[in-house]
Design an enzyme around this catalytic site. Structure first.
Site, PDB file in Angstrom:
ATOM      1  CE  LYS A  41     -13.059   7.723 -41.823  1.00  0.00           C
ATOM      2  NZ  LYS A  41     -13.991   8.495 -40.991  1.00  0.00           N
ATOM      3  NE  ARG A  90     -22.940   9.275 -32.230  1.00  0.00           N
ATOM      4  CZ  ARG A  90     -22.359   8.446 -33.074  1.00  0.00           C
ATOM      5  NH1 ARG A  90     -23.100   7.696 -33.850  1.00  0.00           N
ATOM      6  NH2 ARG A  90     -21.056   8.340 -33.142  1.00  0.00           N
ATOM      7  CB  SER A 129     -23.296   5.551 -40.656  1.00  0.00           C
ATOM      8  OG  SER A 129     -23.726   6.872 -40.821  1.00  0.00           O
TER       9      SER A 129
HETATM   10  O1  PNS Z   1     -18.667  10.882 -40.068  1.00  0.00           O
HETATM   11  P1  PNS Z   1     -17.270  10.698 -39.591  1.00  0.00           P
HETATM   12  O2  PNS Z   1     -16.629   9.518 -40.296  1.00  0.00           O
HETATM   13  O3  PNS Z   1     -17.169  10.608 -38.098  1.00  0.00           O
HETATM   14  O4  PNS Z   1     -16.463  12.023 -40.043  1.00  0.00           O
HETATM   15  C1  PNS Z   1     -15.080  12.141 -39.781  1.00  0.00           C
HETATM   16  C2  PNS Z   1     -14.478  13.356 -40.517  1.00  0.00           C
HETATM   17  C3  PNS Z   1     -14.847  13.334 -41.989  1.00  0.00           C
HETATM   18  C4  PNS Z   1     -15.014  14.640 -39.909  1.00  0.00           C
HETATM   19  C5  PNS Z   1     -12.944  13.273 -40.323  1.00  0.00           C
HETATM   20  O5  PNS Z   1     -12.508  11.990 -40.620  1.00  0.00           O
HETATM   21  C6  PNS Z   1     -12.181  14.243 -41.221  1.00  0.00           C
HETATM   22  O6  PNS Z   1     -12.248  15.445 -41.051  1.00  0.00           O
HETATM   23  N1  PNS Z   1     -11.429  13.683 -42.194  1.00  0.00           N
HETATM   24  C7  PNS Z   1     -10.614  14.447 -43.125  1.00  0.00           C
HETATM   25  C8  PNS Z   1      -9.114  14.282 -42.774  1.00  0.00           C
HETATM   26  C9  PNS Z   1      -8.778  15.189 -41.609  1.00  0.00           C
HETATM   27  O7  PNS Z   1      -8.707  16.394 -41.779  1.00  0.00           O
HETATM   28  N2  PNS Z   1      -8.643  14.606 -40.410  1.00  0.00           N
HETATM   29  C10 PNS Z   1      -8.515  15.383 -39.168  1.00  0.00           C
HETATM   30  C11 PNS Z   1      -7.098  15.574 -38.735  1.00  0.00           C
HETATM   31  S1  PNS Z   1      -6.501  14.158 -37.918  1.00  0.00           S
END
Ligand code: PNS
Length: 164
Positions: A41, A90, A129
């Site tokens: 990311k 949101r 963010s």
């Molecule tokens: O703040 P964000 O970037 O919207 O958070 C996204 C997050 C961290 C919740 C998501 O990307 C995540 O859980 N990533 C870990 C990998 C995973 O398990 N993905 C979900 C299955 S596709």
């Protein structure tokens, strides 16, 4: 004991995140803020910096702890014996992405992991963010978006990047 994980990138944490954390902390005995460690990311802040920021801001809430995690959220939650994920919603634009993630996580965990959504307070429904970073990059005022300590860190980051 009711436990939950609030996962996210928190790059950087803003008032909308803090609002969700404070409200969720009242609903669960133990809330872990899980900071995603994922270089794909290309975050502005390292995972250690993001964990440090959150720890500083949340030090007065005894049932909240901050950790980093990598890999799949379902594996992280299973390793902590947590069955509930908290996410903020949101606007309708968040809904598709959040529904997909919640359903994927439910599938991957064979129904063991549930996601609960807290609707973001109206005051913060515009906040993200990415917006914070965009405004700061162009020297705009982010004081309504993030606490002063985060404002300073974001400004310093961009000053260093731009060689000011
Ligand atoms: O703040 P964000 O970037 O919207 O958070 C996204 C997050 C961290 C919740 C998501 O990307 C995540 O859980 N990533 C870990 C990998 C995973 O398990 N993905 C979900 C299955 S596709």
């Amino acid at each position: 004991m009711a436990k939950a994980v609030y996962p996210g990138s928190f790059d950087p944490v803003h008032y909308g995140h803090l609002d969700v954390i404070k409200r969720a902390a009242k609903m669960f005995d133990e809330l872990t803020v899980g900071v995603l460690d994922n270089n794909r990311k290309s975050p502005l802040f390292s995972v250690d910096e993001r964990v440090k920021m959150l720890n500083e801001l949340l030090k007065d809430i005894p049932n909240v702890k901050v950790e980093s995690f990598g890999g799949l959220l379902v594996d992280y939650c299973a390793s902590k014996d947590v069955q509930v994920v908290v996410r903020g919603l949101r606007a309708i634009t968040d809904f598709d992405y959040e529904l997909q993630n919640a359903q994927t996580n439910s599938l991957l965990s064979k129904g063991k992991l549930d996601t609960v959504f807290l609707t973001t307070s109206l005051d913060y429904s515009y906040l993200s963010s990415s917006a914070v970073k965009e405004i700061a990059y162009f020297d705009g005022d982010i004081s309504i978006c993030v606490p002063p300590v985060i404002e300073d860190m974001v400004k310093e980051k961009y000053c260093n990047m731009k060689g000011k």
